[in-house]
Motif scaffolding. Structure first.
Motif: not given
Length: 354
Positions: A61-86
């Motif tokens: 699953e790590l490879i599926y979501f986070f290799d060069a073709s993966g879709l795990g990049f979507v996680l950044y959207k939840y991070i930068i819009f909730h900077v107070s959640s550390n």
């Protein structure tokens, strides 16, 4: 007026960088070596230890979501819009509360930037939860490889399943892989933070040019966040919020200063020509000689993935021939012709004088 920039250590963003490092496997270490640097024992050892307790399923699953073709990049959207959640667990909780169709739509926003209707328009709003419309949108979108297309199609067909798979991966990896090292990672970054903080405060223009590869930072109501990263290791990556009221992010590898150690002229020339000795980088330079381009455009024009574009841009920025600026809520890359031509002219001049 100096742009507002806050240097911090954000655990969810570091978690994201760690996931990419493991998902790309040996490719991540090769990226470091391509900068003529050898990964230190800290990072290679930690990645090995993090992987040991993971089941074969989670590793896949790590490879599926986070290799060069993966879709795990979507996680950044939840991070930068909730900077107070550390806390990583806070971000995972946000994902658990997210509607599965909205979660997949955020993935589609990452993949189909150029074919989406204008944000907030009736056509844009009508796409949410509209499976036939989303499938048509994906069909009309040029993607860099069919693996990525297959994965986003699977997400549209099975949004709840893909969301739960993603959450299971994040939860399991955090608990058995990342959390045991989280405190150590923070200490490593904190030890490197003071010198970057000092450089930003005392020489902001130099810092922005050298480490962020920008001529300047425009004033932004949302300001800027700079996360120092152990797992980014070297170079810088930008994450735009595409909103004026939310900060744009930069992720800077804590060993980036190694890229700027003084060397003899011959070594600098060798590095310059080594960077230019790749056909994809030549392709990027040719396109940028026409006009500024943003990353997704370059990826489509060259038929490569956006992460691959960022990878090659990093080398071109290392020798100073590519800059990027924020325009219309996008980061555009542009060619610095003078920095491209001067080393070539100097090399030719040295031959003529010999």
């Amino acid at each position: 007026m100096k742009p507002k920039m806050k240097i911090l250590i954000n655990h969810p963003m570091e978690f994201l960088n760690c996931l990419f490092a493991l998902g790309t496997d040996k490719g991540f270490l090769e990226l470091i070596r391509d900068f003529d640097l050898e990964p230190n024992d800290k990072i290679t050892g930690m990645l090995q230890e993090m992987k040991k307790p993971l089941s074969q399923y989670i590793q896949q699953e790590l490879i599926y979501f986070f290799d060069a073709s993966g879709l795990g990049f979507v996680l950044y959207k939840y991070i930068i819009f909730h900077v107070s959640s550390n806390k990583v667990t806070d971000i995972i909780e946000l994902l658990q509360q997210e509607n599965s169709d909205e979660f997949v739509f955020k993935m589609i926003e990452c993949v189909c930037k150029n074919t989406l209707p204008a944000k907030g328009s009736p056509d844009y709003i009508a796409l949410k939860g509209n499976k036939p419309g989303l499938l048509n949108l994906i069909g009309d979108t040029t993607v860099q490889d069919e693996t990525r297309r297959d994965r986003i199609l699977e997400a549209v067909e099975n949004p709840e399943e893909v969301k739960q798979r993603f959450i299971l991966l994040l939860s399991r990896f955090y608990n058995v892989g990342f959390a045991p090292f989280e405190s150590e990672i923070r200490k490593i970054i904190e030890a490197e933070k003071p010198r970057y903080q000092l450089l930003l405060e005392e020489m902001p223009e130099m810092f922005i040019k050298q480490y962020l590869n920008l001529d300047s930072l425009e004033d932004s109501p949302g300001g800027y966040v700079l996360h120092l990263s152990f797992f980014k290791y070297v170079s810088c990556h930008a994450y735009s919020s595409y909103r004026e009221d939310i900060a744009d992010w930069f992720v800077l590898g804590i060993y980036s200063d190694l890229l700027f150690n003084e060397s003899v002229a011959a070594e600098k020339q060798a590095q310059f020509f080594k960077v230019l000795s790749d056909v994809k980088r030549i392709g990027i330079i040719r396109l940028l000689s026409e006009r500024p381009w943003f990353g997704q455009e370059l990826a489509e024009a060259l038929d490569i993935s956006p992460p691959t574009v960022s990878y090659h841009i990093g080398f071109l920025q290392q020798i100073g021939v590519v800059n990027f600026t924020r325009t219309d809520n996008r980061f555009y890359y542009s060619l610095d012709r003078s920095k491209l031509l001067k080393p070539l002219e100097d090399f030719i001049r040295s031959l003529q004088q010999s």
